[in-house]
Scaffold this motif. Structure first.
Motif, PDB file in Angstrom:
ATOM      1  N   SER A  86      30.102  41.196  40.778  1.00 50.08           N
ATOM      2  CA  SER A  86      30.891  41.563  39.602  1.00 50.08           C
ATOM      3  C   SER A  86      32.358  41.603  40.004  1.00 50.08           C
ATOM      4  O   SER A  86      32.679  41.792  41.183  1.00 50.08           O
ATOM      5  N   LEU A  87      33.231  41.434  39.027  1.00 46.83           N
ATOM      6  CA  LEU A  87      34.655  41.533  39.320  1.00 46.83           C
ATOM      7  C   LEU A  87      35.073  42.991  39.449  1.00 46.83           C
ATOM      8  O   LEU A  87      35.848  43.356  40.320  1.00 46.83           O
ATOM      9  N   GLY A  88      34.531  43.842  38.565  1.00 47.78           N
ATOM     10  CA  GLY A  88      34.867  45.258  38.634  1.00 47.78           C
ATOM     11  C   GLY A  88      36.368  45.456  38.692  1.00 47.78           C
ATOM     12  O   GLY A  88      37.123  44.942  37.860  1.00 47.78           O
ATOM     13  N   ALA A  89      36.818  46.214  39.691  1.00 47.91           N
ATOM     14  CA  ALA A  89      38.245  46.433  39.875  1.00 47.91           C
ATOM     15  C   ALA A  89      38.882  45.342  40.727  1.00 47.91           C
ATOM     16  O   ALA A  89      40.063  45.431  41.059  1.00 47.91           O
ATOM     17  N   GLY A  90      38.102  44.317  41.080  1.00 45.80           N
ATOM     18  CA  GLY A  90      38.629  43.224  41.892  1.00 45.80           C
ATOM     19  C   GLY A  90      39.252  42.135  41.052  1.00 45.80           C
ATOM     20  O   GLY A  90      39.674  42.352  39.913  1.00 45.80           O
ATOM     21  N   TYR A  91      39.262  40.903  41.593  1.00 50.64           N
ATOM     22  CA  TYR A  91      39.915  39.796  40.904  1.00 50.64           C
ATOM     23  C   TYR A  91      39.427  38.476  41.475  1.00 50.64           C
ATOM     24  O   TYR A  91      38.834  38.416  42.545  1.00 50.64           O
ATOM     25  N   ALA A  92      39.706  37.414  40.755  1.00 56.13           N
ATOM     26  CA  ALA A  92      39.513  36.038  41.227  1.00 56.13           C
ATOM     27  C   ALA A  92      40.669  35.245  40.639  1.00 56.13           C
ATOM     28  O   ALA A  92      40.772  35.098  39.411  1.00 56.13           O
ATOM     29  N   ARG A  93      41.546  34.731  41.484  1.00 57.73           N
ATOM     30  CA  ARG A  93      42.786  34.110  41.027  1.00 57.73           C
ATOM     31  C   ARG A  93      42.996  32.767  41.711  1.00 57.73           C
ATOM     32  O   ARG A  93      42.473  32.516  42.793  1.00 57.73           O
ATOM     33  N   VAL A  94      43.822  31.944  41.076  1.00 59.90           N
ATOM     34  CA  VAL A  94      44.258  30.682  41.674  1.00 59.90           C
ATOM     35  C   VAL A  94      45.779  30.710  41.667  1.00 59.90           C
ATOM     36  O   VAL A  94      46.407  30.941  40.617  1.00 59.90           O
ATOM     37  N   LEU A  95      46.381  30.469  42.827  1.00 58.79           N
ATOM     38  CA  LEU A  95      47.833  30.553  42.984  1.00 58.79           C
ATOM     39  C   LEU A  95      48.416  29.188  43.293  1.00 58.79           C
ATOM     40  O   LEU A  95      47.798  28.369  43.981  1.00 58.79           O
ATOM     41  N   GLY A  96      49.630  28.966  42.768  1.00 64.82           N
ATOM     42  CA  GLY A  96      50.349  27.743  43.055  1.00 64.82           C
ATOM     43  C   GLY A  96      51.093  27.824  44.375  1.00 64.82           C
ATOM     44  O   GLY A  96      50.964  28.795  45.133  1.00 64.82           O
ATOM     45  N   GLU A  97      51.907  26.803  44.661  1.00 63.63           N
ATOM     46  CA  GLU A  97      52.581  26.724  45.957  1.00 63.63           C
ATOM     47  C   GLU A  97      53.618  27.814  46.141  1.00 63.63           C
ATOM     48  O   GLU A  97      53.973  28.150  47.275  1.00 63.63           O
ATOM     49  N   GLU A  98      54.125  28.383  45.049  1.00 62.94           N
ATOM     50  CA  GLU A  98      55.107  29.455  45.137  1.00 62.94           C
ATOM     51  C   GLU A  98      54.451  30.832  44.991  1.00 62.94           C
ATOM     52  O   GLU A  98      55.142  31.843  44.886  1.00 62.94           O
ATOM     53  N   GLY A  99      53.137  30.870  44.960  1.00 62.95           N
ATOM     54  CA  GLY A  99      52.429  32.135  44.819  1.00 62.95           C
ATOM     55  C   GLY A  99      52.243  32.581  43.389  1.00 62.95           C
ATOM     56  O   GLY A  99      51.760  33.686  43.140  1.00 62.95           O
ATOM     57  N   GLU A 100      52.610  31.721  42.425  1.00 59.72           N
ATOM     58  CA  GLU A 100      52.481  32.077  41.021  1.00 59.72           C
ATOM     59  C   GLU A 100      51.049  31.869  40.532  1.00 59.72           C
ATOM     60  O   GLU A 100      50.325  31.021  41.063  1.00 59.72           O
ATOM     61  N   ARG A 101      50.622  32.647  39.539  1.00 62.21           N
ATOM     62  CA  ARG A 101      49.285  32.490  38.966  1.00 62.21           C
ATOM     63  C   ARG A 101      49.213  31.211  38.136  1.00 62.21           C
ATOM     64  O   ARG A 101      50.074  30.959  37.284  1.00 62.21           O
ATOM     65  N   VAL A 102      48.177  30.402  38.379  1.00 59.84           N
ATOM     66  CA  VAL A 102      47.984  29.185  37.593  1.00 59.84           C
ATOM     67  C   VAL A 102      46.657  29.214  36.840  1.00 59.84           C
ATOM     68  O   VAL A 102      46.297  28.237  36.180  1.00 59.84           O
ATOM     69  N   ASP A 103      45.918  30.325  36.954  1.00 64.98           N
ATOM     70  CA  ASP A 103      44.684  30.459  36.180  1.00 64.98           C
ATOM     71  C   ASP A 103      45.003  31.117  34.845  1.00 64.98           C
ATOM     72  O   ASP A 103      46.108  31.640  34.631  1.00 64.98           O
ATOM     73  N   THR A 104      44.029  31.125  33.940  1.00 57.26           N
ATOM     74  CA  THR A 104      44.249  31.678  32.596  1.00 57.26           C
ATOM     75  C   THR A 104      44.099  33.191  32.559  1.00 57.26           C
ATOM     76  O   THR A 104      44.380  33.812  31.531  1.00 57.26           O
ATOM     77  N   GLY A 105      43.620  33.788  33.664  1.00 56.24           N
ATOM     78  CA  GLY A 105      43.443  35.232  33.686  1.00 56.24           C
ATOM     79  C   GLY A 105      42.155  35.699  33.041  1.00 56.24           C
ATOM     80  O   GLY A 105      42.014  36.890  32.728  1.00 56.24           O
ATOM     81  N   THR A 106      41.222  34.782  32.804  1.00 53.25           N
ATOM     82  CA  THR A 106      39.954  35.139  32.143  1.00 53.25           C
ATOM     83  C   THR A 106      38.765  34.721  33.007  1.00 53.25           C
ATOM     84  O   THR A 106      37.864  34.029  32.537  1.00 53.25           O
ATOM     85  N   ALA A 107      38.765  35.120  34.260  1.00 51.10           N
ATOM     86  CA  ALA A 107      37.645  34.806  35.146  1.00 51.10           C
ATOM     87  C   ALA A 107      36.376  35.469  34.620  1.00 51.10           C
ATOM     88  O   ALA A 107      36.402  36.586  34.089  1.00 51.10           O
TER      89      ALA A 107
END
Length: 603
Positions: A66-87
């Motif tokens: 489960s994600l719970g209080a965790g996360y699953a993210r995809v980051l670009g080359e500058e460390g910016e979020r490139v996912d939609t935020g709806t894992a």
């Protein structure tokens, strides 16, 4: 008075026999890893080179997460979020949707998820779209670990909860089974109420700490609404809060009994048993038992283990603070001691047997093989707990011998007759036949028993040693709950994607999956990808195993084709423990060859 044989050593011998059998057969019978999720595969694979940006990234684990209080993210080359935020999570698979119109670049997937046993698992990997350079996942991903305060507070709260269980459940059970007169004791009431309050408080504290533990944050986020909501939505959070609520209900149900100073009726006993059973089940149904194979069986075994612990430790607490308090060996109190100790001795013996049997079952499930005992943190903590349990059983043996010798009680013979020493019948040393009636003999036996327990100091000291060692056992038990099982740590499958190197630079990638990564037979899967991330069919493929420190190898691995770009070595033998290098050589054509290698720890 004739000294009696030390019967209590039998549980110790039983424990040693069971452990010896396990140590002899553990390696051969060890099954798949139990508890604590591990990453199995990803899409795109680690180090993959793609022609276009995928619509999403998926991660598959060995068990439900489960994600719970965790996360699953995809980051670009500058460390910016490139996912939609709806894992999203579907059983053992996490899917992270990506935004549209992303450029060709290198991307890093970073995750921190919660396994079924409530422990967080984190990691990162990278893939690249286009001809760019593959990013360093470790440099881009966030370095999140468990906060030291949170990491220490969680086992402390668990230990408090276990101690509360021993007093809050164990003392009432002792009064019902062994000491009915104890319901009139204010000290028993206060200890029981304090124990149940401790169970509830520890449950709330554990609930609040779970959010920062899963998120990798500090104590300042203890009351963070987002973390509290995430924990409340999890089965761990609901079960933990349920345990606290049931403990408070049980304390309320006990109030009428304390007021009248008498034991419960049959109906009240049933109510106490139901609520007490609920507290036990909510204690057992979290952590390692609910993860891995056959969770129902593991939870049932853990519940029996908790009940046995509660009966034993709660009984010791009641003995020390009630029956065996200073001055308990005089007057009418001596009669209570003489009447209660034999009953307690039988309850304690049954509890010890249950603890031994369920403890061995739990150890086999969580450790899996003898080598894991000395190669993992879980194994070393378990060995420490085992040493303390042996010391605890020895102290319990001393206590039981004292009861047998001073109260003249022997174990029943095979024919079913119970033998008692002569002093328990007559102060004059005569035989039972010399007594005028059986009733008179019983009166004299009771009087003699009261005289035998005038000095309970030695027994009290023995039980004090038991209680001190038991407190240390509770602390180690709390640490084990929060430690990854040894079986999972030793037998974690390997799944890695490596870039293939040639004289001209990188040329495609190879994915290696090895399971269960231990000496003996293993299964190897090899997937070969071209520069576009598509499965490729080379002109030649070779995989070798080498152990440099032991100067073994290279050993050729026999591969069987299993589909386009896929080969399998089912039954690949790794000769022994060590750090083995798995090397892959790919011949693309007559003039081009690429290589890749990775080190794999094998235990």
């Amino acid at each position: 008075m004739t000294a009696l044989p030390a019967r209590p050593v039998r549980p110790v011998l039983l424990l040693l026999v069971l452990l010896t059998g396990w140590l002899g057969l553990g390696v051969a019978t060890a099954g798949p890893a139990a508890a604590h999720a591990e990453l199995v595969s990803t899409d795109p694979g680690e180090g993959a080179r793609l022609d276009e940006v995928p619509g999403s990234v998926t991660l598959r684990f060995t068990e439900g997460v489960s994600l719970g209080a965790g996360y699953a993210r995809v980051l670009g080359e500058e460390g910016e979020r490139v996912d939609t935020g709806t894992a999203t999570v579907d059983g053992d698979t996490v899917t992270v949707p990506l935004r549209d119109d992303l450029p060709d670049a290198s991307y890093v997937v970073t995750y921190r998820i919660v396994s079924a046993d409530s422990h967080p698992i984190s990691g990162a990997f990278a893939f690249v779209v286009g001809d760019g350079e593959l990013a360093d996942a470790g440099a881009v991903a966030e370095g999140v670990d468990v906060d030291p305060f949170v990491g220490a507070a969680l086992p402390a709260s668990r230990a408090l909860g276990f101690a509360g269980l021993a007093a809050g459940l164990g003392i009432p059970a002792f009064l019902v089974l062994c000491w009915p007169a104890g319901w009139a004791s204010r000290r028993m009431r206060r200890l029981t109420t304090a124990g149940l309050g401790t169970v509830a408080a520890a449950a709330v504290l554990t609930f609040l700490l779970q959010g920062p533990y899963a998120a990798g944050s500090g104590p300042g986020s203890l009351f963070d609404p987002a973390l509290v909501s995430a924990t409340a939505a999890s089965s761990f959070g609901l079960t933990t809060l349920g345990r606290g609520a049931l403990a408070l209900l049980l304390a309320a149900l006990l109030v009428p009994l304390w007021r009248r100073g008498a034991g419960p009726t049959a109906q009240e006993t049933a109510g106490l048993a139901v609520l007490g059973g609920g507290v036990v089940l909510t204690t057992a149904a979290v952590g390692h038992p609910v993860a891995g194979p056959v969770p129902f069986f593991a939870t049932a075994v853990t519940a029996v283990h908790v009940v046995a612990m509660v009966l034993w430790l709660g009984g010791m607490t009641a003995l020390l603070t009630g029956l065996l308090r200073p001055g308990a060996g005089a007057g009418d109190a001596a009669g209570e001691v003489a009447g209660t100790l034999p009953r307690w001795s039988r309850v304690a013996s049954g509890s010890v047997a249950a603890l031994v049997l369920t403890g061995v079952v739990q150890s086999v499930r969580e450790v899996g093989s003898p080598s894991a005992l000395v190669s993992t943190t879980y194994g070393w903590v378990l060995l420490g707990k085992l040493a303390l349990v042996l010391l605890l059983l020895a102290a319990a043996g001393v206590s039981r011998v004292w009861v047998q010798q001073h109260l003249g009680i022997h174990r029943p013979r095979p024919g079913g007759r119970r033998r008692v020493t002569a002093h328990a019948f007559s102060a004059t040393g005569g035989s039972p036949a010399d007594e005028p009636t059986v009733a008179a003999a019983r009166v004299r036996a009771a009087a003699q028993a009261r005289g035998a327990v005038e000095d309970v100091g030695p027994l009290r000291r023995s039980v004090l040693v038991e209680a001190a060692v038991a407190a240390a056992v509770l602390v180690l038990s709390a640490v084990l709950v929060g430690t990854p099982p040894a079986r999972a740590a030793v037998a974690s499958p390997v799944d890695v994607t490596l870039p293939l190197q040639s004289a001209a630079g990188e040329s495609g990638s190879v994915q290696l999956s090895i399971d269960p990564v231990r000496s003996g037979p293993n299964t190897l899967h090899v997937y070969l990808f071209d520069d576009g991330g598509q499965l490729a069919q080379p002109a030649g493929l070779r995989v070798t195993l080498t152990e440099p420190e032991q100067e073994i190898g290279p050993l050729d691995v026999e591969l069987e084709p299993a589909g386009p770009g896929h080969w399998v070595a089912d039954g690949m033998t790794i000769p022994g423990a060590g750090t083995w290098t798995v090397a892959v050589s790919v011949r693309l054509d007559e003039f081009t060859a690429t290589t890749a290698s990775t080190d794999v720890p094998v235990r």
